[in-house]
Design an enzyme around this catalytic site. Sequence first.
Site, mmCIF file in Angstrom:
data_model
loop_
_atom_site.group_PDB
_atom_site.id
_atom_site.type_symbol
_atom_site.label_atom_id
_atom_site.label_comp_id
_atom_site.label_asym_id
_atom_site.label_seq_id
_atom_site.Cartn_x
_atom_site.Cartn_y
_atom_site.Cartn_z
ATOM 1 N N ARG A 1 -7.854 -1.853 8.882
ATOM 2 C CA ARG A 1 -9.143 -0.991 8.843
ATOM 3 C C ARG A 1 -9.786 -0.407 10.203
ATOM 4 N NH1 ARG A 1 -13.240 -3.930 4.421
ATOM 5 N NH2 ARG A 1 -14.157 -1.885 3.373
ATOM 6 N N GLU B 1 0.277 -1.571 4.707
ATOM 7 C CA GLU B 1 0.659 -0.154 4.794
ATOM 8 C C GLU B 1 2.183 -0.061 5.130
ATOM 9 O OE1 GLU B 1 -2.129 2.309 6.776
ATOM 10 O OE2 GLU B 1 -0.487 3.765 7.217
ATOM 11 N N GLU C 1 -13.225 2.566 5.324
ATOM 12 C CA GLU C 1 -13.017 2.368 6.638
ATOM 13 C C GLU C 1 -14.268 2.193 7.694
ATOM 14 O OE1 GLU C 1 -9.330 4.641 7.299
ATOM 15 O OE2 GLU C 1 -8.638 2.904 8.489
ATOM 16 N N GLN D 1 0.800 -1.127 -0.026
ATOM 17 C CA GLN D 1 -0.123 -0.074 0.138
ATOM 18 C C GLN D 1 0.990 1.346 -0.059
ATOM 19 O OE1 GLN D 1 -2.708 -2.037 3.246
ATOM 20 N NE2 GLN D 1 -3.330 -0.041 3.055
ATOM 21 N N ARG E 1 -5.314 7.342 16.914
ATOM 22 C CA ARG E 1 -6.669 7.390 16.362
ATOM 23 C C ARG E 1 -7.874 6.747 17.280
ATOM 24 N NH1 ARG E 1 -9.534 8.372 11.266
ATOM 25 N NH2 ARG E 1 -7.673 8.757 10.272
HETATM 26 N N1 MTE Z 1 -11.599 -3.041 0.002
HETATM 27 C C1 MTE Z 1 -11.009 -3.983 -0.382
HETATM 28 N N2 MTE Z 1 -11.490 -4.647 -1.105
HETATM 29 N N3 MTE Z 1 -9.687 -4.303 -0.241
HETATM 30 C C2 MTE Z 1 -9.049 -3.559 0.674
HETATM 31 O O1 MTE Z 1 -7.932 -3.745 1.015
HETATM 32 N N4 MTE Z 1 -8.601 -1.675 2.238
HETATM 33 C C3 MTE Z 1 -9.657 -0.815 3.227
HETATM 34 C C4 MTE Z 1 -10.670 -0.155 2.506
HETATM 35 N N5 MTE Z 1 -11.679 -1.250 1.691
HETATM 36 C C5 MTE Z 1 -9.505 -2.558 1.488
HETATM 37 C C6 MTE Z 1 -10.894 -1.988 1.129
HETATM 38 C C7 MTE Z 1 -8.662 0.344 4.027
HETATM 39 S S1 MTE Z 1 -7.891 -0.486 5.368
HETATM 40 C C8 MTE Z 1 -8.744 1.326 3.633
HETATM 41 S S2 MTE Z 1 -7.686 2.365 4.517
HETATM 42 C C9 MTE Z 1 -9.377 1.671 2.343
HETATM 43 O O2 MTE Z 1 -9.993 0.755 1.723
HETATM 44 C C10 MTE Z 1 -8.201 2.093 1.318
HETATM 45 O O3 MTE Z 1 -8.678 2.799 0.319
HETATM 46 P P1 MTE Z 1 -9.526 4.213 0.094
HETATM 47 O O4 MTE Z 1 -8.675 5.128 0.803
HETATM 48 O O5 MTE Z 1 -9.462 4.419 -1.584
HETATM 49 O O6 MTE Z 1 -10.887 4.038 0.690
HETATM 50 N N1 LUZ Z 2 -2.579 5.332 8.441
HETATM 51 C C1 LUZ Z 2 -1.780 6.270 8.996
HETATM 52 C C2 LUZ Z 2 -3.808 5.249 8.685
HETATM 53 O O1 LUZ Z 2 -0.570 6.380 8.570
HETATM 54 N N2 LUZ Z 2 -2.364 7.363 9.898
HETATM 55 C C3 LUZ Z 2 -3.628 7.455 9.816
HETATM 56 O O2 LUZ Z 2 -4.074 8.481 10.385
HETATM 57 C C4 LUZ Z 2 -4.674 6.550 9.372
HETATM 58 N N3 LUZ Z 2 -5.807 6.286 9.529
HETATM 59 C C5 LUZ Z 2 -6.481 5.196 9.140
HETATM 60 C C6 LUZ Z 2 -5.726 4.161 8.477
HETATM 61 N N4 LUZ Z 2 -4.663 4.575 8.206
HETATM 62 MO MO1 MOS Z 3 -6.213 1.375 5.928
HETATM 63 S S1 MOS Z 3 -5.895 0.558 7.817
HETATM 64 O O1 MOS Z 3 -5.987 2.945 6.221
HETATM 65 O O2 MOS Z 3 -4.750 0.630 5.192
#
Ligand code: MTE
Ligand code: LUZ
Ligand code: MOS
Length: 750
Positions: free
Chosen positions: A336, A226, A706, A191, A304
């Site tokens: 998430r 991440e 999330e 990521q 958070r």
């Molecule tokens: N949806 C799918 N299908 N796969 C994923 O890995 N990750 C989640 C969410 N939905 C995820 C998902 C998480 S932890 C986050 S932070 C967001 O998607 C990241 O994408 P966005 O910032 O575009 O919402």
């Molecule tokens: N990652 C991060 C995160 O580095 N900072 C954030 O505030 C955060 N919030 C949600 C999910 N990932």
């Molecule tokens: Mo989502 S926990 O911010 O990858």
Amino acid sequence: MKNKDSISHVTGTSIYIDDIITRSDTLHGVIFASQKAHGKIISIDYSEAEKLEGVERIFTFKDIKGENQIGGIIQDEALWAKDEVHYAGQPIALIVAKSSFIARQARGLISIEIEEFKVITTASEAKEKKLFVSNPRHFSIGNTEEAFNECTYIFEDVTFTNGQEHLYLETQGCYVCPEENGHFKIYSSTQGPTILQKIAARVLGIPMYQIEVDVLRLGGGFGGKEDQATSWGVMAAVAAQHLNVPIKIILDRHDDIKFTGKRHPYESSFKIGLTKDLKIHAFEADFLQNSGASADLSPAVAERTLFHATNCYSIKNVHTSVYPCKTNLPPNTAFRGFGGPQGMFVIESAIAKAAHQIGVCKSIIQKKNLLQENDIFSYGQIAKNVETENSWNLAMELSNFSIIKEEIKQFNKNNKYIKKGMAIMPITFGISFTNTSMNHARALVHIYLDGSVGISTAAVEMGQGVNTKMLQIASQEFGIDASKIKIESTNTTRVANTSPSAASSTTDLNGKALLKACIVLKNRLINIAARELLSDKKDLKFENNYVINLTQTKKISWEELITIAALERVQLSEKAHYATPEIYFDKKAEKGHPFAYHVYGTSVTTITLDCIRGTYEIDQVDIAHDFGKSMNLDIDLGQIEGGLVQGIGWMTLEEIAYNKEGILTSNSLSTYKIPDVFAVPKKINIKAIETNGNDLAIYKSKAVGEPPLMYGIGTYFAIQDAIQNFNPNYEQKFHAPFTPEKVLLALYES
Ligand code: MTE
Ligand code: LUZ
Ligand code: MOS
């Protein structure tokens, strides 16, 4: 627009790391990791392993030319252990061989002697010994001490939420190709491409420009990639630096589950005070975060938790503390919700406790305390465009709450061994990285000579549909078919210095940057169109593959326009940068305006409990959600369903277990259960609240990644409600997941 990957996913032609066609001289890496959770390395004997036919070389900390350091926020984590090991699963070496099968065989031939130290597996033990990965944090507003004196009711209790395995379908992996002059191209399932580039450069002892990271897509990340996709890429790069051949590492599921960190388990305690009319007047909570053996993202996750400790309730006097506790578990990481769910479980537990003790329905206390416009969060941000009450009312309507409630009452009266339960879960989630400096992105747009378009951004597609949304933006702005546009891989050479795709902010940040780039290009092209069509610029529109003068019905095709622009040497490429305005946070005062906006919603969950077996089914979940003005409702609905089910799994079935020696015993899919088709709700109804959206959201379409996970928290309290209908002697516990075993004990405790 349909998810642009749907056909290639369904036909199995989408490419993941393991599908990349490799060079014939590629070697394969397998990680040798500690099997002890804490101790001193006395000796390691690699000789038998090295002798095995097909083993090329085994790499350890001694082979690192730069720093043996992969820590992100805090530099406290070695790539390969040197003298000591701090968790079971900590990498010690990389075995490189002709095949991963041989490398794995070789792993079995390594012998190691470790002098074992005391193992700490729980946050409370670590706190007692004052072992932290970073400093505690405290958020405060009002004065809780005075406020408790003004309360009619005060309740205290402890809570526990367990960790959670990400279980992305695609396990961690990378493929590193050496290029000329000591440069490397790393294909990774990450990521955070820039994080990998930066840390690989640090460990290899070379400048960042010598490393190009490329990410096509992930088979899921959920936060688990991440920070924790980095080490595999770096290990392979170290091997490639020495051997000058491509190196591939794909963790098998067993290794992946054992080596990687998970959602943080939290041990927490609360004290809640209510006035006579059931207003929550004071709230205190201590959160003990089980951070694992090094910091990873734990300090940010901890923060958070405090941001979401009051969920969407209006509470004037709040004092919350979080302690990132250092234990001998794998470093826990983003998942998430990022600490938010752990915070929200505690306030919901506090309300459930108060309701039960006072003898009212939990929803009465929830309803009386819902967040209102201009309320101040404990961290100083003023709540704006609050949709809490709205979503609550809509969820009531959607679920036919009063009728269902009556039906459940009747059902429970008429059935001795089957009971139904119900819970309401209002949520709010702040959108932005809480670390203000991370809220930026860039986009690079090329219009090619034939009018087709290539788009690069910092966004990583992990199944959440961000590439489809990027496609929509370019298609809409240029007024051309999506088939003319390609979303390129995420690549550190095309778009540099990126934040990871995380914090639900990927679409907002990258979408805004992309929008800016498209607008600049349009402004450039519109001058030509105006001249060609003898039109005023303001009468022109980009639509259906043409630039059209709407008043005179004159038009020029997109391709024709691009041909003219190219002949006239007009720049057909553009790069744009976006940084979220308005946000800031003062860490000394613990006050500020960290979030671009909040997302709101409410879920209503009904469950049926088998009081002989302790098993339960989720009948229905009704959700009223604040999408703003959704730019792709199909994708967004998918995010709600997926997030909800992932939250339900965390609350009900998914039980991470480490033994006292710090060894993960829930290390496979036979011992770690995630929701299957029988465990998901029989029915999910989702309704969009009509709102104006938010200007800091791309096209006013709010982030959706999330927040829905937290709807799952309602399931815990719906189960608790059903138990209370069966066993009046049940003493409330707030210890998730609520597995059928725990439910059965609760049903028959006296
Ligand atoms: N949806 C799918 N299908 N796969 C994923 O890995 N990750 C989640 C969410 N939905 C995820 C998902 C998480 S932890 C986050 S932070 C967001 O998607 C990241 O994408 P966005 O910032 O575009 O919402
Ligand atoms: N990652 C991060 C995160 O580095 N900072 C954030 O505030 C955060 N919030 C949600 C999910 N990932
Ligand atoms: Mo989502 S926990 O911010 O990858």
